[in-house]
Write a protein that holds these residues in place. Structure first.
Motif, PDB file in Angstrom:
ATOM      1  N   LEU A 147      42.396   5.452  87.250  1.00  0.00           N
ATOM      2  CA  LEU A 147      41.046   5.953  86.998  1.00  0.00           C
ATOM      3  C   LEU A 147      40.317   6.263  88.301  1.00  0.00           C
ATOM      4  CD1 LEU A 147      39.055   6.421  84.592  1.00  0.00           C
ATOM      5  CD2 LEU A 147      38.216   4.118  84.987  1.00  0.00           C
ATOM      6  N   VAL A 148      40.359   5.324  89.244  1.00  0.00           N
ATOM      7  CA  VAL A 148      39.689   5.508  90.534  1.00  0.00           C
ATOM      8  C   VAL A 148      40.306   6.679  91.294  1.00  0.00           C
ATOM      9  CG1 VAL A 148      39.326   4.449  92.795  1.00  0.00           C
ATOM     10  CG2 VAL A 148      38.920   3.121  90.726  1.00  0.00           C
ATOM     11  N   ASP A 149      41.639   6.754  91.288  1.00  0.00           N
ATOM     12  CA  ASP A 149      42.322   7.781  92.064  1.00  0.00           C
ATOM     13  C   ASP A 149      42.076   9.176  91.493  1.00  0.00           C
ATOM     14  OD1 ASP A 149      44.360   7.385  94.386  1.00  0.00           O
ATOM     15  OD2 ASP A 149      45.101   9.109  93.279  1.00  0.00           O
ATOM     16  N   ALA A 150      41.870   9.260  90.180  1.00  0.00           N
ATOM     17  CA  ALA A 150      41.696  10.566  89.529  1.00  0.00           C
ATOM     18  C   ALA A 150      40.282  11.119  89.688  1.00  0.00           C
ATOM     19  CB  ALA A 150      42.031  10.458  88.037  1.00  0.00           C
ATOM     20  N   TYR A 151      39.305  10.236  89.964  1.00  0.00           N
ATOM     21  CA  TYR A 151      37.912  10.681  90.000  1.00  0.00           C
ATOM     22  C   TYR A 151      37.664  11.636  91.170  1.00  0.00           C
ATOM     23  CZ  TYR A 151      32.845  10.642  89.763  1.00  0.00           C
ATOM     24  OH  TYR A 151      31.534  11.029  89.660  1.00  0.00           O
ATOM     25  N   ARG A 165      41.274  13.811  87.522  1.00  0.00           N
ATOM     26  CA  ARG A 165      42.520  14.547  87.740  1.00  0.00           C
ATOM     27  C   ARG A 165      43.739  13.700  87.361  1.00  0.00           C
ATOM     28  NH1 ARG A 165      41.182  17.853  93.371  1.00  0.00           N
ATOM     29  NH2 ARG A 165      39.947  19.493  92.360  1.00  0.00           N
ATOM     30  N   PHE A 166      43.777  13.321  86.097  1.00  0.00           N
ATOM     31  CA  PHE A 166      44.907  12.550  85.589  1.00  0.00           C
ATOM     32  C   PHE A 166      46.174  13.394  85.547  1.00  0.00           C
ATOM     33  CE2 PHE A 166      41.695   9.994  83.006  1.00  0.00           C
ATOM     34  CZ  PHE A 166      41.827   8.851  83.786  1.00  0.00           C
ATOM     35  N   HIS A 167      47.301  12.769  85.832  1.00  0.00           N
ATOM     36  CA  HIS A 167      48.592  13.368  85.500  1.00  0.00           C
ATOM     37  C   HIS A 167      48.609  13.569  83.982  1.00  0.00           C
ATOM     38  CE1 HIS A 167      52.907  13.590  84.690  1.00  0.00           C
ATOM     39  NE2 HIS A 167      53.108  13.815  85.983  1.00  0.00           N
ATOM     40  N   PRO A 168      49.186  14.677  83.485  1.00  0.00           N
ATOM     41  CA  PRO A 168      49.194  14.908  82.029  1.00  0.00           C
ATOM     42  C   PRO A 168      49.761  13.755  81.217  1.00  0.00           C
ATOM     43  CG  PRO A 168      49.853  16.910  83.160  1.00  0.00           C
ATOM     44  CD  PRO A 168      49.735  15.839  84.218  1.00  0.00           C
ATOM     45  N   GLU A 169      50.741  13.026  81.765  1.00  0.00           N
ATOM     46  CA  GLU A 169      51.319  11.910  81.018  1.00  0.00           C
ATOM     47  C   GLU A 169      50.344  10.747  80.894  1.00  0.00           C
ATOM     48  OE1 GLU A 169      54.150  11.614  79.455  1.00  0.00           O
ATOM     49  OE2 GLU A 169      55.050  13.523  80.005  1.00  0.00           O
ATOM     50  N   VAL A 170      49.398  10.654  81.815  1.00  0.00           N
ATOM     51  CA  VAL A 170      48.454   9.536  81.839  1.00  0.00           C
ATOM     52  C   VAL A 170      47.164   9.870  81.092  1.00  0.00           C
ATOM     53  CG1 VAL A 170      47.069   8.072  83.385  1.00  0.00           C
ATOM     54  CG2 VAL A 170      49.397   8.694  84.017  1.00  0.00           C
ATOM     55  N   ALA A 171      46.798  11.140  81.034  1.00  0.00           N
ATOM     56  CA  ALA A 171      45.535  11.558  80.408  1.00  0.00           C
ATOM     57  C   ALA A 171      45.467  11.097  78.950  1.00  0.00           C
ATOM     58  CB  ALA A 171      45.400  13.080  80.477  1.00  0.00           C
ATOM     59  N   PRO A 172      44.381  10.448  78.542  1.00  0.00           N
ATOM     60  CA  PRO A 172      44.258  10.000  77.147  1.00  0.00           C
ATOM     61  C   PRO A 172      44.277  11.173  76.160  1.00  0.00           C
ATOM     62  CG  PRO A 172      42.658   8.885  78.540  1.00  0.00           C
ATOM     63  CD  PRO A 172      43.252   9.989  79.362  1.00  0.00           C
ATOM     64  N   ARG A 217      33.231  21.364  80.766  1.00  0.00           N
ATOM     65  CA  ARG A 217      32.794  20.266  81.626  1.00  0.00           C
ATOM     66  C   ARG A 217      33.066  18.900  80.974  1.00  0.00           C
ATOM     67  NH1 ARG A 217      32.999  23.412  84.774  1.00  0.00           N
ATOM     68  NH2 ARG A 217      31.491  24.232  86.275  1.00  0.00           N
ATOM     69  N   ARG A 218      32.825  18.832  79.693  1.00  0.00           N
ATOM     70  CA  ARG A 218      33.043  17.583  78.957  1.00  0.00           C
ATOM     71  C   ARG A 218      34.510  17.162  79.044  1.00  0.00           C
ATOM     72  NH1 ARG A 218      30.832  18.030  73.084  1.00  0.00           N
ATOM     73  NH2 ARG A 218      28.887  18.074  74.271  1.00  0.00           N
ATOM     74  N   GLN A 219      35.406  18.118  78.863  1.00  0.00           N
ATOM     75  CA  GLN A 219      36.837  17.808  78.924  1.00  0.00           C
ATOM     76  C   GLN A 219      37.281  17.500  80.351  1.00  0.00           C
ATOM     77  OE1 GLN A 219      38.550  17.208  76.225  1.00  0.00           O
ATOM     78  NE2 GLN A 219      36.741  17.772  75.021  1.00  0.00           N
ATOM     79  N   ASP A 220      36.664  18.177  81.341  1.00  0.00           N
ATOM     80  CA  ASP A 220      36.963  17.865  82.741  1.00  0.00           C
ATOM     81  C   ASP A 220      36.651  16.401  83.037  1.00  0.00           C
ATOM     82  OD1 ASP A 220      37.662  20.511  83.183  1.00  0.00           O
ATOM     83  OD2 ASP A 220      35.723  21.064  84.072  1.00  0.00           O
ATOM     84  N   GLU A 221      35.530  15.928  82.523  1.00  0.00           N
ATOM     85  CA  GLU A 221      35.069  14.574  82.836  1.00  0.00           C
ATOM     86  C   GLU A 221      35.936  13.495  82.201  1.00  0.00           C
ATOM     87  OE1 GLU A 221      30.936  13.844  82.256  1.00  0.00           O
ATOM     88  OE2 GLU A 221      30.297  15.456  83.599  1.00  0.00           O
ATOM     89  N   VAL A 222      36.594  13.799  81.098  1.00  0.00           N
ATOM     90  CA  VAL A 222      37.482  12.802  80.483  1.00  0.00           C
ATOM     91  C   VAL A 222      38.936  13.026  80.881  1.00  0.00           C
ATOM     92  CG1 VAL A 222      35.928  12.388  78.545  1.00  0.00           C
ATOM     93  CG2 VAL A 222      37.743  14.086  78.312  1.00  0.00           C
TER      94      VAL A 222
END
Length: 290
Positions: A147-151, A165-172, A217-222
């Motif tokens: 979470l910290v690294d992706a922000y 910036r989650f890796h696709p495998e990690v993104a909820p 923007r909403r999807q970027d933030e999650v």
């Protein structure tokens, strides 16, 4: 070997640093059994593999390091122990430890259970007590590190954009399907059908509660890696027939391509693997949107 995940507890008076240190936490462990004499090689293999795991799923290399335990801090039964550490906002802290526990565990179990835990080696015709290599990681700490690294914050057209910036495998959430006009029944119906279709493969959401810019923007933030937009061109109108294509937007670069509805699963699967260049070469690009 044996892998498990479960609850662990610590007698902590003053837990802190958000979820880094809590009284109750999720622990992941592997007990990997090896032949004495091969333990040092296997230990190093597990150190390398566990370090690579964090990199593989998106942690930046500069925020990771290995820390060798000094002799005085080793447990009395440990031959060697190495920690994987992450540079959290509060400084370098442990994500997991990988220990060579020698044969201590199995000898202790055998001693108090009265049951032999020797292994018969068919090749050498000898009985051995295996050594244990133990990677032990905190799931909560890993989640916090990802979470910290992706922000990430940046400025786009004079406004702040917050991105995970989650890796696709990690993104909820993997995919968001967005209708360009929520009052257009054809667009909404097509978008809802597409969202249901994609949900069979990936965790996908449908959202029509704001203008398209705010939805992005909403999807970027999650941290959603890909947004799929259904527009007038997709369904057609009185002036033009439908082209049966949708716009796929990549989160980090905001690049866009037009993909046929019939090929959307294959395109997203390729993008999940990081094959943007191949996908962009196959489908027409669209002007990036903020």
């Amino acid at each position: 070997g044996i892998a498990q995940i479960g609850k662990s507890f610590r007698n902590e008076i003053t837990p802190g640093n958000f979820t880094f240190r809590t009284r109750e936490f999720e622990q992941m462990e592997i007990e990997f059994f090896v032949k004495p004499g091969t333990d040092e090689e296997w230990h190093q293999k597990w150190i390398d593999e566990r370090f690579a795991w964090y990199l593989r799923y998106g942690i930046r290399r500069g925020n990771l390091r290995l820390r060798e335990h000094a002799r005085e801090e080793l447990a009395h039964y440990a031959k060697r122990c190495v920690d994987v550490e992450y540079l959290f906002p509060m400084g370098w802290s442990e994500l997991e430890g990988i220990a060579n526990r020698t044969d201590y565990d199995l000898r202790q179990h055998a001693k108090f259970s009265g049951r032999s835990l020797e292994y018969f080696d068919e090749e050498t015709r000898q009985k051995i007590v295996p050594y244990v290599i133990e990677p032990s990681a905190g799931a909560d700490r890993s989640a916090l590190a990802f979470l910290v690294d992706a922000y990430h914050e940046e400025e786009v057209r004079g406004e702040k954009r917050v991105v995970l910036r989650f890796h696709p495998e990690v993104a909820p959430v993997k995919v968001a399907v967005l209708p360009l006009l929520k009052k257009n029944e054809k667009i909404v119906a097509t978008a809802r059908d597409l969202a249901a279709r994609l949900r069979e493969r990936w965790f996908s959401v449908y959202d029509d509660t704001a203008a398209i810019g705010k939805l992005y923007r909403r999807q970027d933030e999650v941290g959603t890696p890909f947004c799929v937009t259904v527009d007038v061109q997709t369904v057609g109108d009185e002036q033009a027939p439908p082209d049966h294509r949708v716009t796929v937007r990549e989160r980090d670069s905001m690049r866009q391509v037009r993909v046929p509805l019939a090929e959307i699963e294959g395109a997203i699967e390729a993008l999940m693997r990081g094959a943007w260049s191949e996908t962009a070469a196959r489908y027409p690009a669209q002007e990036p949107a903020a």
